[in-house]
Design an enzyme around this catalytic site. Structure first.
Site, short mmCIF file in Angstrom:
data_model
loop_
_atom_site.label_atom_id
_atom_site.label_comp_id
_atom_site.label_asym_id
_atom_site.label_seq_id
_atom_site.Cartn_x
_atom_site.Cartn_y
_atom_site.Cartn_z
N ASP A 133 0.84 -1.19 0.00
CA ASP A 133 0.00 0.00 0.00
C ASP A 133 0.88 1.25 0.00
O ASP A 133 1.88 1.33 0.74
CB ASP A 133 -0.89 -0.02 1.25
CG ASP A 133 -1.77 1.19 1.36
OD1 ASP A 133 -2.64 1.36 0.50
OD2 ASP A 133 -1.58 1.97 2.32
N GLU A 135 1.87 -0.41 -4.98
CA GLU A 135 0.93 0.65 -5.34
C GLU A 135 1.80 1.89 -5.54
O GLU A 135 2.27 2.48 -4.56
CB GLU A 135 -0.09 0.87 -4.22
CG GLU A 135 -1.13 1.91 -4.59
CD GLU A 135 -2.11 2.20 -3.46
OE1 GLU A 135 -3.31 2.39 -3.75
OE2 GLU A 135 -1.68 2.24 -2.29
#
Length: 691
Positions: free
Chosen positions: A351, A387
């Protein structure tokens, strides 16, 4: 304390952080470069009563350590760390706050939010340096000592799915299992429910190779959500980087997690974890002191260079983990290795992964974290997916990660959504369809580096993408102000569910168009769980706080179209798996690529800006001698609402067989000759192969 004599503490060692059981006792070691003293607090089985407080006797290489003979797995503990409370210089020590071990492997209890969690007195300005002396221990989870070697993996082997063969399925442990009638009620919402045979069999039946789970590292529910009767559903607020979230425990506890992994591996399916190392649940300078902030705030977090009271907030969550510090980087690496070695995880999706590549001067694809991962003999073999963005300066890094990494490709998502809405992004669509070579064809990276997705947990589901023009997040309690406004969606005439047969026909065809594009694009496809049968979140595009039927997958009382779409999805995945032309492995494989216009002629440079209906021819001569393998295919795309007569181009030898038509999924087998017009229905995709 009077009963401290019951326990002996020796020097122990500082080279292995955390609480490590050796069969005769437990060694405790915790990093803090700026602490003055560290106390180990032991608790009874209830976690409510402190039974001993022992000062760690040794300090070696910035690690405090001690060994308690006779202590066994199951023991509960926490730390109190003494040092300066000097926020102006980045230090926030407060021994009145019981702290969670960053290396804890299991936690007992949840956070019961209380003002005592704050190191300064609430009601005062944090900048007033009002030191709070209330004890947070009654309201803080306790760390539990475990024996990490207690599980028998039974000659277990990883599936090790090659990147070009991977089809990723993004899902949530509770969201996937909570309403599934095939799972026993006591296992729903748990790791054991996720690993139940019914779950595994279903995912395998789709043809999925790799399950990607939303965060399962231990995380709390934010106070502001609890105040509104909501919870942190997604879990992007980690606090325990070595701890499975106990909210997903079933009867088997932590062993249930390992059994889940083994069940998927037995089925040949990988397990990938979505991990959040970019920030922690301690928030900004006004946030609670739960762990890192009280252990060594100045080391664990990035602070403003000229105002160390305040955090650099490149994550948008209040703080940013300082992976430039060698001990903090070590913690992240140790955590990854723990999940890979002790839990047999096959890969990680990071993330806000750009944060991990940040050094003091900014993002650096040669930064310490990237170097450490790619030089690690175990981690370098796993699937690593970034990401590739954060909100800091230069934070958008799609295509900028180093070799060895896959990346979420949001350019793919946005372009494919726009194309099927009929917007003229045809040139960009062509690049995305063929693996985004403009981003990834360098330094030996392969097409699989592009992790392609139409939808993900964050945003509309596939059904809602074609059913809503606007987000509908009222249930989140923020006045519908949260979530993305730029959804590039279309409702085709009615907002939300409708009985209009014409609108529903268009919506179902568009779902098929999106799925077909995703699974026939070069790169690594990622499917959002439930999209295979049209799951809806009622227009909510930010279900982060919806631990409810809004976010849970519904398995019963589905419309007839759900079953048809599921079978269509299975068909697409099967075709992708069986045909190399649909899952390109290498930019240098000799593939011939040609684009055509609707008139059957080669697409000219000026035509890319004039229309959206295009044809794509792919061939690899080396595949001609392989039985059952297509050596050339022709794909036709028409995002325009009206039908288009498409002249089949004169190319290659022989006619064509219609393999798939999204406008009529039952249509198959029609033979068509070259230079014949094919009526390409509005908003449709057609695939031809050679007889």
């Amino acid at each position: 304390m009077s009963n401290e004599q019951r326990f002996e503490i020796r020097a122990g060692y500082g080279y292995a952080l955390g609480a490590n059981y050796d069969g005769e006792g437990v060694n405790f070691a915790i990093f803090s470069a700026h602490a003055e003293r560290v106390e180990l607090c032991l608790y009874d089985d209830s976690g409510q009563h402190e039974i001993a407080r022992l000062t760690l006797p040794e300090y070696t290489n910035e690690v405090w350590h001690g060994y308690v003979p006779g202590l066994r797995p199951g023991a509960l503990y926490g730390y109190r760390v003494h040092g300066p409370y000097d926020p102006e210089n980045g230090h926030r020590f407060n021994p009145h706050k019981l702290l969670i071990d960053p290396y804890a492997r299991e936690l007992a209890g949840d956070i019961a939010w209380n003002d005592a969690h704050f190191a300064y007195q609430l009601g005062h300005e944090e900048k007033d340096l009002s030191f709070d002396t209330r004890d947070s221990a009654p309201f803080t989870p306790k760390c539990r000592v475990i024996d990490i070697n207690e599980f028998d993996w039974q000659d277990h082997r990883r599936p090790s799915v090659p990147w070009p063969n991977a089809v990723v399925y993004e899902t949530h442990v509770k969201g996937f299992t909570q309403l599934n009638p095939a799972i026993p009620p006591e296992l729903r919402g748990t790791f054991e429910g996720m690993g139940h045979q019914a779950s595994v069999d279903y995912i395998k039946s789709l043809g999925i190779t790799s399950v990607e789970l939303l965060p399962v590292h231990w995380f709390p529910d934010d106070q502001h959500l609890l105040d509104k009767g909501l919870k942190n559903f997604w879990g992007y607020n980690s606090l325990g980087f070595f701890v499975p979230a106990t909210r997903y425990y079933g009867p088997r506890g932590i062993q249930g997690f390992r059994e889940m992994v083994r069940a998927y591996h037995d089925a040949g399916i990988e397990v990938i974890l979505d991990v959040v190392y970019n920030h922690t649940a301690e928030g900004n300078e006004q946030g609670p002191t739960l762990s890192f902030k009280g252990i060594d705030n100045f080391s664990y977090y990035r602070t403003l260079p000229d105002q160390h009271r305040y955090y650099i907030n490149d994550t948008g969550t209040g703080n940013t983990v300082n992976t430039s510090h060698p001990r903090v980087l070590q913690m992240v690496m140790d955590s990854l290795r723990y999940w890979a070695e002790a839990m047999h995880i096959d890969g990680f999706r990071f993330d806000l992964g750009t944060i991990l590549g940040r050094e003091p001067e900014g993002f650096d694809q040669r930064g310490g974290f990237f170097d450490a991962v790619m030089q690690d003999p175990l981690l370098a073999k796993l699937k690593l997916i970034g990401e590739p963005w954060d909100i800091g300066p230069g934070g958008y890094q799609v295509g900028g990660f180093p070799p060895g990494w896959g990346e979420w490709n949001d350019k793919y998502r946005d372009t494919v959504r726009e194309y099927w809405k009929g917007e003229n992004v045809t040139t960009d669509f062509a690049a995305r369809l063929l693996g985004s070579g403009d981003l990834y064809d360098l330094r030996g990276r392969r097409p699989s580096a592009s992790v392609n997705f139409i939808t993900a947990h964050d945003g509309f589901t596939l059904n809602d993408l074609v059913s809503y023009n606007e987000k509908h997040n009222e249930a989140n309690g923020e006045g519908n102000n949260d979530g993305h406004n730029d959804n590039r969606s279309c409702n085709y005439g009615a907002e939300g569910p409708t009985d209009d047969a014409g609108i529903n026909t268009v919506r179902e065809c568009q779902k098929r168009n999106f799925l077909t594009t995703l699974l026939f694009s070069h790169g690594t496809p990622m499917l959002l769980a439930g999209d295979e049968f049209g799951r809806s979140q009622l227009g909510n595009n930010n279900g982060y706080c919806q631990d409810s039927e809004i976010s849970w997958i519904h398995w019963e009382n589905l419309p007839e179209s759900a079953g048809a779409l599921r079978e269509f999805t299975r068909r697409l995945i099967t075709l992708r798996a069986s045909q190399p032309l649909l899952r390109r492995e290498n930019w240098r494989d000799g593939m011939v690529i040609q684009w055509f216009n609707a008139g059957g002629g080669p697409q000219q440079s000026e035509q890319w800006d004039e229309g959206t209906t295009i044809g794509l021819y792919l061939t690899r001569p080396d595949l001609q001698q392989q039985e059952g393998i297509w050596h050339d295919v022709l794909m036709l795309f028409n995002p325009f609402e009206g039908s288009v007569p498409f002249r089949i181009p004169q190319i290659g030898e022989g006619g064509w067989v219609l393999e798939l038509n999204t406008a009529d999924p039952q249509q198959q087998g029609q033979v068509i000759t070259q230079e014949e017009d094919f009526e390409l229905a509005g908003r449709s995709f057609v695939l031809f192969r050679r007889p």
